[in-house]
Design a protein around this motif. Structure first.
Motif, PDB file in Angstrom:
ATOM      1  N   SER A   1      11.600  12.397  91.498  1.00  0.00           N
ATOM      2  CA  SER A   1      11.140  11.059  91.882  1.00  0.00           C
ATOM      3  C   SER A   1       9.769  11.110  92.532  1.00  0.00           C
ATOM      4  O   SER A   1       8.931  10.218  92.337  1.00  0.00           O
ATOM      5  N   LEU A   2       9.522  12.164  93.326  1.00  0.00           N
ATOM      6  CA  LEU A   2       8.223  12.326  93.964  1.00  0.00           C
ATOM      7  C   LEU A   2       7.122  12.532  92.923  1.00  0.00           C
ATOM      8  O   LEU A   2       6.020  11.979  93.047  1.00  0.00           O
ATOM      9  N   MET A   3       7.423  13.296  91.885  1.00  0.00           N
ATOM     10  CA  MET A   3       6.453  13.495  90.804  1.00  0.00           C
ATOM     11  C   MET A   3       6.098  12.160  90.149  1.00  0.00           C
ATOM     12  O   MET A   3       4.923  11.861  89.909  1.00  0.00           O
ATOM     13  N   VAL A   4       7.124  11.358  89.876  1.00  0.00           N
ATOM     14  CA  VAL A   4       6.889  10.054  89.249  1.00  0.00           C
ATOM     15  C   VAL A   4       6.076   9.155  90.174  1.00  0.00           C
ATOM     16  O   VAL A   4       5.148   8.463  89.737  1.00  0.00           O
ATOM     17  N   LYS A   5       6.406   9.161  91.466  1.00  0.00           N
ATOM     18  CA  LYS A   5       5.698   8.306  92.423  1.00  0.00           C
ATOM     19  C   LYS A   5       4.223   8.666  92.510  1.00  0.00           C
ATOM     20  O   LYS A   5       3.354   7.779  92.581  1.00  0.00           O
TER      21      LYS A   5
ATOM     22  N   GLY B   1      16.229  18.928  91.443  1.00  0.00           N
ATOM     23  CA  GLY B   1      16.573  17.785  92.274  1.00  0.00           C
ATOM     24  C   GLY B   1      15.890  16.488  91.895  1.00  0.00           C
ATOM     25  O   GLY B   1      14.712  16.471  91.534  1.00  0.00           O
ATOM     26  N   THR B   2      16.656  15.401  91.968  1.00  0.00           N
ATOM     27  CA  THR B   2      16.094  14.086  91.657  1.00  0.00           C
ATOM     28  C   THR B   2      15.067  13.651  92.690  1.00  0.00           C
ATOM     29  O   THR B   2      14.185  12.850  92.377  1.00  0.00           O
TER      30      THR B   2
ATOM     31  N   GLN C   1       2.725   7.404  89.057  1.00  0.00           N
ATOM     32  CA  GLN C   1       2.828   5.982  88.726  1.00  0.00           C
ATOM     33  C   GLN C   1       2.542   5.058  89.910  1.00  0.00           C
ATOM     34  O   GLN C   1       2.413   3.846  89.738  1.00  0.00           O
ATOM     35  N   GLY C   2       2.494   5.632  91.120  1.00  0.00           N
ATOM     36  CA  GLY C   2       2.242   4.804  92.299  1.00  0.00           C
ATOM     37  C   GLY C   2       3.492   4.201  92.909  1.00  0.00           C
ATOM     38  O   GLY C   2       3.427   3.551  93.953  1.00  0.00           O
ATOM     39  N   LYS C   3       4.650   4.410  92.275  1.00  0.00           N
ATOM     40  CA  LYS C   3       5.909   3.919  92.825  1.00  0.00           C
ATOM     41  C   LYS C   3       7.049   4.796  92.327  1.00  0.00           C
ATOM     42  O   LYS C   3       6.953   5.444  91.275  1.00  0.00           O
ATOM     43  N   SER C   4       8.120   4.808  93.094  1.00  0.00           N
ATOM     44  CA  SER C   4       9.268   5.644  92.746  1.00  0.00           C
ATOM     45  C   SER C   4      10.009   5.053  91.557  1.00  0.00           C
ATOM     46  O   SER C   4       9.966   3.846  91.313  1.00  0.00           O
ATOM     47  N   PRO C   5      10.713   5.894  90.817  1.00  0.00           N
ATOM     48  CA  PRO C   5      11.525   5.370  89.711  1.00  0.00           C
ATOM     49  C   PRO C   5      12.643   4.487  90.236  1.00  0.00           C
ATOM     50  O   PRO C   5      13.096   4.643  91.378  1.00  0.00           O
ATOM     51  N   SER C   6      13.099   3.575  89.428  1.00  0.00           N
ATOM     52  CA  SER C   6      14.122   2.623  89.846  1.00  0.00           C
ATOM     53  C   SER C   6      15.456   3.315  90.091  1.00  0.00           C
ATOM     54  O   SER C   6      15.660   4.470  89.715  1.00  0.00           O
ATOM     55  N   ILE C   7      16.368   2.577  90.720  1.00  0.00           N
ATOM     56  CA  ILE C   7      17.691   3.118  90.995  1.00  0.00           C
ATOM     57  C   ILE C   7      18.419   3.467  89.702  1.00  0.00           C
ATOM     58  O   ILE C   7      19.235   4.386  89.668  1.00  0.00           O
ATOM     59  N   TYR C   8      18.108   2.762  88.628  1.00  0.00           N
ATOM     60  CA  TYR C   8      18.714   3.056  87.322  1.00  0.00           C
ATOM     61  C   TYR C   8      18.407   4.481  86.884  1.00  0.00           C
ATOM     62  O   TYR C   8      19.310   5.236  86.500  1.00  0.00           O
ATOM     63  N   PHE C   9      17.156   4.887  86.960  1.00  0.00           N
ATOM     64  CA  PHE C   9      16.783   6.235  86.548  1.00  0.00           C
ATOM     65  C   PHE C   9      17.347   7.275  87.511  1.00  0.00           C
ATOM     66  O   PHE C   9      17.862   8.315  87.067  1.00  0.00           O
ATOM     67  N   ARG C  10      17.271   7.016  88.789  1.00  0.00           N
ATOM     68  CA  ARG C  10      17.768   7.999  89.768  1.00  0.00           C
ATOM     69  C   ARG C  10      19.279   8.195  89.620  1.00  0.00           C
ATOM     70  O   ARG C  10      19.778   9.319  89.732  1.00  0.00           O
TER      71      ARG C  10
ATOM     72  N   GLU D   1      11.573  14.123  80.681  1.00  0.00           N
ATOM     73  CA  GLU D   1      10.746  15.102  79.968  1.00  0.00           C
ATOM     74  C   GLU D   1       9.274  14.697  79.998  1.00  0.00           C
ATOM     75  O   GLU D   1       8.396  15.544  80.171  1.00  0.00           O
ATOM     76  N   PHE D   2       8.986  13.420  79.807  1.00  0.00           N
ATOM     77  CA  PHE D   2       7.601  12.955  79.904  1.00  0.00           C
ATOM     78  C   PHE D   2       7.038  13.218  81.293  1.00  0.00           C
ATOM     79  O   PHE D   2       5.886  13.627  81.449  1.00  0.00           O
ATOM     80  N   ALA D   3       7.864  12.985  82.315  1.00  0.00           N
ATOM     81  CA  ALA D   3       7.394  13.132  83.695  1.00  0.00           C
ATOM     82  C   ALA D   3       7.037  14.574  84.023  1.00  0.00           C
ATOM     83  O   ALA D   3       5.958  14.854  84.562  1.00  0.00           O
ATOM     84  N   ILE D   4       7.923  15.512  83.700  1.00  0.00           N
ATOM     85  CA  ILE D   4       7.648  16.907  84.071  1.00  0.00           C
ATOM     86  C   ILE D   4       6.515  17.483  83.231  1.00  0.00           C
ATOM     87  O   ILE D   4       5.743  18.317  83.696  1.00  0.00           O
TER      88      ILE D   4
END
Length: 577
Positions: free
Chosen positions: A456-460, A451-452, A463-472, A95-98
């Motif tokens: 993930s692209l939005m987060v990258k 889609g994740t 933040q400069g990096k993709s979200p971890s495998i945990y979030f995905r 929710e924070f990301a979008i």
């Protein structure tokens, strides 16, 4: 208020520009001044404090301990922590990301991410509105206790009052195997509520509570229309704490425990209420949302568990002085907090100081959460009907006043003498059943249809990096599947709402389901509307409906030098969630 230069690339298409809370004059056609720009928080700490203030509310000191008590103590903590890790933190990050990436509120961003489920955004607004109508009742109770705590003798400490049923009254907590009630329980039932025998018997309005509810809404309005913003050792406390932390493992196989755990996580973190998306939309583009998510989640969970330790210490103390087992403290529902805490406060030295401070704390905890709930409804109305509403009301402040008045009127059934039964029914149907279904639809819309990979692209980009495998992994699989399983299980093993030993009549159950539908009905209606408006065969219409219209390349970060006033106060809430 300072402003930076407007980005050369538009942040929204022409159709939606008039829905954006820009710091400039917006015309009816959607154009804005060249210098117009969306406000942002004046600092990182401001957003964190606002989010924590919204998340940490009365639910932490009221709902969480009550659910622990009714679910076998430690048996509730296990699913609660699992839900925080597997659903709460990942979905709050989502929710924070979008919100931060798109700078849109829930109604418009979810419609762009998944047109088929565009009704999810509207449903978040409706559920926030419904929640705010009865949440303020808790604040009115806190006000009632606050004013009564200034008396020389706390009125809930003795059985010698006009409201007491003397032959059934005890100066402490009796076991639930007897016919006795504690003096604090009788104060809650017979003085505060003047409780009737059931929802069938409304009993007329409790005029004192009517006045306190009016005061509570007056406080909310005055804040949102211009903007905001020592422990002793108790004997027996150890037994209460052991009850709190020791799981009754067989309770883990009860679906109700998991449903309540999921609902508590979504309630306390504000997931599927729309407020977190709205607040994040005023962040700077590169704000570190992962840090914010961890802070908000940890503070929220810590506060809930700390409240659990405090109240179960108090319950253990009461059980000790009356020589009863911990699970024999005969309280239920919201009365667990409004009965146990007052009882313990009356035993403390200098209770004339601690009692008012405690209820003042409850008041503050409730108000900052209530502000966000009401503002979601106010700003949605401004988004969708701003020009028409202002043409009719003339002044922006009158819209907030109108919303508060409507919420006050809808809250009146809760301050009748049978209002506690209405309150419990509303809370069960809105804060549990509807919320879990709404959260599932939001997860499907964002994680599966949008889609994740896009998420993930939005987060990258931020933040400069993709979200971890945990979030995905949580977004793609664990969150949707876990919430779906809980939702299906709760339907298959449905248990009707109860208040203590009181069983609701069938017509009240149907009324509860109707209340649940008021928020979630917008999801299928939105889907039908989208499919009917598309062209082509049914398959083509469905394909169009699940195709995101959100252009990820149309968003440019705001200038980092920008430093605007608090966007969650004052004039900001004249436009756009």
């Amino acid at each position: 208020m300072e402003t930076g230069a407007e980005s050369s690339k538009p942040l929204c298409d022409e159709r939606d520009c008039d829905l954006r809370p820009l710091d400039g004059k917006v015309t009816a056609e959607g154009s804005s001044d060249a210098e117009a720009q969306r406000p942002t928080w004046s600092g990182q700490l401001e957003f964190i404090l606002a989010s924590v203030g919204y998340a940490v509310g009365l639910g932490n000191v009221w709902r969480f301990p009550y659910l622990c008590y009714s679910s076998g103590g430690g048996a509730f903590i296990v699913p609660y922590l699992i839900m925080v890790v597997l659903c709460g933190i990942p979905l709050l990050f989502m929710e924070f990301a979008i919100g931060q990436y798109t700078r849109l509120g829930p109604v418009h961003v979810l419609a762009k991410m998944c047109p088929l489920l565009k009704g999810v955004g509207l449903a978040t607004v409706v559920i926030s509105f419904i929640f705010s109508t009865y949440y303020n009742v808790l604040i009115s109770w806190a006000l009632y206790y606050l004013f009564n705590s200034f008396k020389a003798t706390l009125p809930w400490t003795s059985c010698n009052n006009t409201w007491n049923v003397v032959e059934n009254c005890s100066s402490g907590f009796p076991g639930n195997t007897t016919h006795l009630q504690s003096s604090s329980q009788q104060f809650f039932d017979h003085r505060l509520l003047e409780k009737t025998s059931g929802i069938e018997e409304a009993g007329g309005v409790r005029w004192e509570l009517f006045g306190y509810l009016l005061v509570a809404w007056a406080i909310v309005y005055l804040c949102i229309f211009k903007g905001v913003k020592s422990t002793g050792k108790l004997p027996g406390a150890k037994n209460g704490i052991l009850y709190f932390v020791t799981p009754v493992w067989r309770r883990l196989f009860e679906v109700k425990v998991w449903v309540n755990a999921a609902a508590q996580v979504f309630n306390s973190l504000g997931i599927a209420f729309g407020s977190m998306i709205s607040m994040a939309s005023y962040n700077k583009f590169h704000n570190n949302i992962l840090r914010d998510v961890l802070i908000v989640s940890l503070v929220n969970s810590f506060t809930s568990i700390l409240a659990g330790f405090v109240i179960f210490s108090a319950i253990g103390y009461m059980a000790h002085i009356h020589n009863l087992p911990v699970d024999n403290i005969a309280t239920d529902g919201p009365g667990l907090v409004f009965v146990v805490y007052p009882e313990v406060l009356s035993t403390m030295p200098v209770f004339q100081l601690w009692a008012p401070l405690f209820f003042l704390m409850l008041l503050c905890l409730g108000l900052d959460s209530q502000f966000a709930n009401v503002e979601v409804a106010v700003t949605f109305l401004k988004d969708e009907f701003g020009a028409k509403v202002l043409h009719f009301l003339k002044r922006e402040e009158l819209l907030a006043l109108a919303v508060c008045i409507v919420c006050f009127i809808l809250g009146l059934p809760h301050v009748t003498k049978g209002g506690i039964y209405v309150f419990q029914l509303m809370d069960h149907c809105t804060a549990v059943v509807s919320l879990v279904f709404l959260a599932f639809c939001e997860v499907v819309a964002v994680c599966w249809i949008f889609g994740t990979a896009r998420l993930s692209l939005m987060v990258k980009r931020m933040q400069g990096k993709s979200p971890s495998i945990y979030f995905r992994l949580c977004w793609l699989l664990l969150c949707p599947v876990l919430v779906l399983c809980i939702l299906i299980s709760s339907i298959v093993q449905y248990t009707p709402p109860r208040y203590g030993k009181y069983t609701y009549p069938l017509w009240a159950e149907w009324m509860g389901w109707g209340i649940s539908l008021v928020s979630v009905i917008w999801i299928p209606l939105g889907a039908i509307h989208e499919i009917c408006n598309n062209k082509g065969s049914l398959v083509q219409r469905l394909k169009t409906a699940i195709t995101p219209t959100l252009d990820l390349d149309a968003v440019d970060p705001l200038p980092e030098k920008q430093n605007l006033d608090n966007p969650m106060s004052g004039k900001l809430f004249t436009s756009g969630v």
